[in-house]
Enzyme design. Structure first.
Site, PDB file in Angstrom:
ATOM      1  CB  ILE A 132      -0.965  -0.015   1.211  1.00 36.28           C
ATOM      2  CG1 ILE A 132      -1.946   1.168   1.174  1.00 36.28           C
ATOM      3  CG2 ILE A 132      -0.206  -0.047   2.538  1.00 36.28           C
ATOM      4  CD1 ILE A 132      -3.099   1.048   2.164  1.00 36.28           C
ATOM      5  CB  CYS A 133       1.103   4.116   0.875  1.00 35.38           C
ATOM      6  SG  CYS A 133       1.432   5.883   1.068  1.00 35.38           S
ATOM      7  CB  ALA A 134       5.672   4.678  -0.560  1.00 35.03           C
TER       8      ALA A 134
END
Length: 217
Positions: A132-134
Site C-alpha cells: 500500500i501507498c509507497a
C-alpha cells in the site's frame, strides 16, 4: 489483539509516544499473515491492516525488518514487533505478505535483500502479496509482479507506470496474487480485500459491519 502502552525506550522514545504491542492470535487453524514493519512505516497503514486482519481471525505475525526492537513509525508512533523478519521466515509459510507504506519505511524495504527474498519466495508459491501507498515501489525494486495491474500513492506513479499497468481510478487493485492500494485513507478497504481473499467475502463484510464500515466485495 493490539494494546496501547506507555513506556520509555532508549534513543529518545519517551512516555509521550504511543506504543503498540502486537500479540498474535494463537488459533492454529487460522490463515497466516506476515506484516513486515520497517522504521518510518506509515502507522495507519500498519495498524489498520493488522487490526482488520485479526478481526477476521487471521493469524498476524508482525516482523521487525532488522530485529524485534521497538520501531518508530513516520509520526512517532512506536510499535513493538512480535519477532524479527529473520526469525519469522523460519516459522513456516504465510498466506499473505503485507507491506505498509511510508517513505522512510519503504526505502528500507526497497534496500533490504531479505525482503526481496521473502517476496520472491511468496510469488513463486503463488501466495498473496499486498502493498500500500509507497510500498508498491518496493515490489518494483525486487522484481515482483511486473506487468500486472497495480495502484499506489499518486506520488509513486512515475516510478511504476513503465513497469506495470497503472490504475488511477480505484482505491484497491487486485491482479492475481498482487493486491495494492493508495494510502492511509484506503487502508480499511485494502485490509478488507486481503481478508476477503483469505477467509471469504462474508467474513470481510461482517468485519466491516462491526466497524461501521461499508465494504463491497
Amino acid at each position: 489483539m493490539l494494546s496501547v502502552l506507555r513506556k520509555s525506550f532508549p534513543n529518545g522514545v519517551t512516555h509521550a509516544h504511543r506504543v503498540i504491542r502486537c500479540k498474535s492470535n494463537q488459533d492454529k487453524c487460522a490463515k497466516n499473515a506476515l506484516i513486515i514493519l520497517a522504521p518510518g512505516a506509515e502507522e495507519m497503514e500498519f495498524t489498520i491492516s493488522a487490526d482488520v486482519l485479526r478481526r477476521g481471525k487471521i493469524l498476524v505475525t508482525v516482523a521487525g525488518l532488522h530485529d524485534c526492537e521497538p520501531v518508530k513509525c513516520s509520526r512517532s508512533v512506536v510499535i513493538v514487533p512480535d519477532t524479527s523478519l529473520e526469525e519469522a521466515v523460519t516459522r513456516g509459510d504465510y498466506d499473505v505478505v503485507v507491506l505498509p507504506g511510508g517513505l522512510a519505511g519503504n526505502k528500507a524495504l526497497m534496500n533490504s535483500s531479505a525482503v526481496g527474498d521473502v517476496l520472491r519466495c511468496q510469488e513463486s508459491k503463488g501466495g498473496l502479496i499486498a502493498a500500500i501507498c509507497a510500498a508498491p515501489t518496493a515490489l518494483a525494486k525486487h522484481g515482483i509482479g511486473k506487468g500486472k495491474s497495480i495502484t499506489s500513492h499518486p506520488d509513486m506513479k512515475p516510478q511504476l507506470k513503465e513497469l506495470y499497468c497503472y490504475i488511477d481510478d480505484k482505491t484497491v487493485v487486485q491482479d492475481g496474487n498482487i493486491i495494492t492500494s493508495r494510502g492511509p485513507g484506503t487502508t480499511f478497504d485494502f485490509a478488507l480485500k486481503i481478508t476477503e481473499q483469505l477467509v471469504g467475502a462474508e467474513v470481510a463484510k461482517e468485519v466491516a459491519k462491526a466497524m461501521l464500515w461499508t465494504y463491497k466485495p
